[in-house]
Design a protein around this motif. Structure first.
Motif, PDB file in Angstrom:
ATOM      1  N   HIS A   1       0.897  -1.160   0.000  1.00 50.08           N
ATOM      2  CA  HIS A   1       0.000   0.000   0.000  1.00 50.08           C
ATOM      3  C   HIS A   1       0.931   1.204   0.000  1.00 50.08           C
ATOM      4  O   HIS A   1       1.582   1.503   1.018  1.00 50.08           O
TER       5      HIS A   1
ATOM      6  N   ILE B   1      -0.951   6.698   2.153  1.00 45.18           N
ATOM      7  CA  ILE B   1      -1.822   6.716   3.337  1.00 45.18           C
ATOM      8  C   ILE B   1      -3.232   7.077   2.888  1.00 45.18           C
ATOM      9  O   ILE B   1      -3.415   7.766   1.868  1.00 45.18           O
ATOM     10  N   ASP B   2      -4.240   6.580   3.649  1.00 49.47           N
ATOM     11  CA  ASP B   2      -5.638   6.901   3.338  1.00 49.47           C
ATOM     12  C   ASP B   2      -6.185   7.866   4.382  1.00 49.47           C
ATOM     13  O   ASP B   2      -6.043   7.649   5.600  1.00 49.47           O
TER      14      ASP B   2
ATOM     15  N   HIS C   1     -12.373   8.737   0.235  1.00 54.65           N
ATOM     16  CA  HIS C   1     -11.114   9.054   0.945  1.00 54.65           C
ATOM     17  C   HIS C   1     -10.048   9.542  -0.048  1.00 54.65           C
ATOM     18  O   HIS C   1     -10.173   9.324  -1.256  1.00 54.65           O
TER      19      HIS C   1
ATOM     20  N   HIS D   1      -6.273   8.921  -1.152  1.00 52.86           N
ATOM     21  CA  HIS D   1      -5.076   8.072  -1.075  1.00 52.86           C
ATOM     22  C   HIS D   1      -3.926   8.981  -1.512  1.00 52.86           C
ATOM     23  O   HIS D   1      -3.903   9.478  -2.637  1.00 52.86           O
TER      24      HIS D   1
HETATM   25 ZN    ZN Z   1      -4.828   3.997  -0.139  1.00 54.37          ZN
END
Ligand code: ZN
Length: 267
Positions: free
Chosen positions: A160, A163-164, A239, A241
């Protein structure tokens, strides 16, 4: 001529004549008072002829005295005139020099004032440029209000890469510093996404946007709006990212939390 008989240009013509009378021998008759040295020479020639004819002694010496006196007066007059001329020339030269000095001083003062004004203007310009540079190199958060929901790292065997930060659709998203919009795309897992290349070479990426309001090649300032957050692409809930690549577009992504902290920012 003696120094006492000479009093320079201050002597009046009247006094001059009186003085000449005093210096002339008493035995002289007015017809001998010839005004120039040339006349005196003539008198001497005449005297020479008289001497051959055994003339009295007093008559032989008198014309010589007269000639000497005449030539002395003429010399004094000539010297006085020459001195007055020299003094006048000197005065003119002194005035000229003083004028030149004053002009040089005025020019020097003017140059000094100009140099000072130029220096002040340069300093003000430098200060303004420094402030503009500082402002352009400022780092800010990509969002105002959000919920941090997921961190950077391995997730289900995959990286990943960012950050979300969860926020309602349409929440404004900001460029974290000044830079140029590198990409603005509507496709892929990231949905509507924008890439910004910053002044230090770092590239940041903003994914799942509802919309973006910038175009490729556009210059952006720190905190300038890129668009609104959303739920586009592979996303399960609205959200942002957010990704960071310090080495540029093709560099490895890093944990944005640590990177933001290095810029004095924290979640
Ligand atoms: Zn993400």
């Amino acid at each position: 001529m003696s120094s006492s008989s000479y009093s320079g240009r201050h002597r009046t013509p009247g006094r001059h004549r009186a003085s000449r009378k005093r210096t002339l021998p008493r035995a002289l008759t007015p017809q001998f008072a010839l005004p120039t040295a040339a006349a005196a020479t003539l008198v001497l020639t005449t005297t020479g002829a008289s001497m051959a004819g055994s003339a009295p002694l007093e008559l032989k010496t008198t014309p010589v005295d007269l000639a000497l006196a005449q030539s002395q007066v003429t010399e004094i007059r000539d010297d006085t005139a020459a001195l007055a001329e020299r003094r006048s020339a000197t005065t003119d030269q002194a005035a000229l020099l003083q004028g030149r000095e004053q002009e040089a001083e005025r020019v020097a003062r003017e140059k000094e004032r100009e140099a000072l004004a130029k220096k002040k203007a340069e300093e003000a310009k430098k200060k303004a440029e420094e402030e503009a540079r500082k402002a352009a190199q400022k780092w800010v958060m990509p969002m105002g209000k959000y919920n941090y929901t997921s961190g950077f790292g391995s997730r289900w065997g995959r990286l990943h890469a960012g950050i979300d930060l969860a926020a309602p659709v349409g929440t404004p998203l900001y460029s974290v510093s000044s830079g140029t919009v590198l990409k603005a795309s509507h496709t892929g897992a990231c949905g509507n996404n924008v890439w910004v290349e910053h002044w230090d070479g770092t590239v940041t990426r903003y994914c799942h946007m509802d919309y973006f309001s910038v175009s490729v090649g556009q210059r952006v300032a720190p905190g300038e709006k890129l668009g609104g957050s959303g739920n586009t692409g592979r996303s399960y809930g609205p959200h942002l990212h957010f990704e960071v690549r310090p080495g540029g577009e093709n560099g490895e992504p890093v944990d944005p939390i640590g990177w933001l902290r290095s810029k004095g920012l924290s979640l």
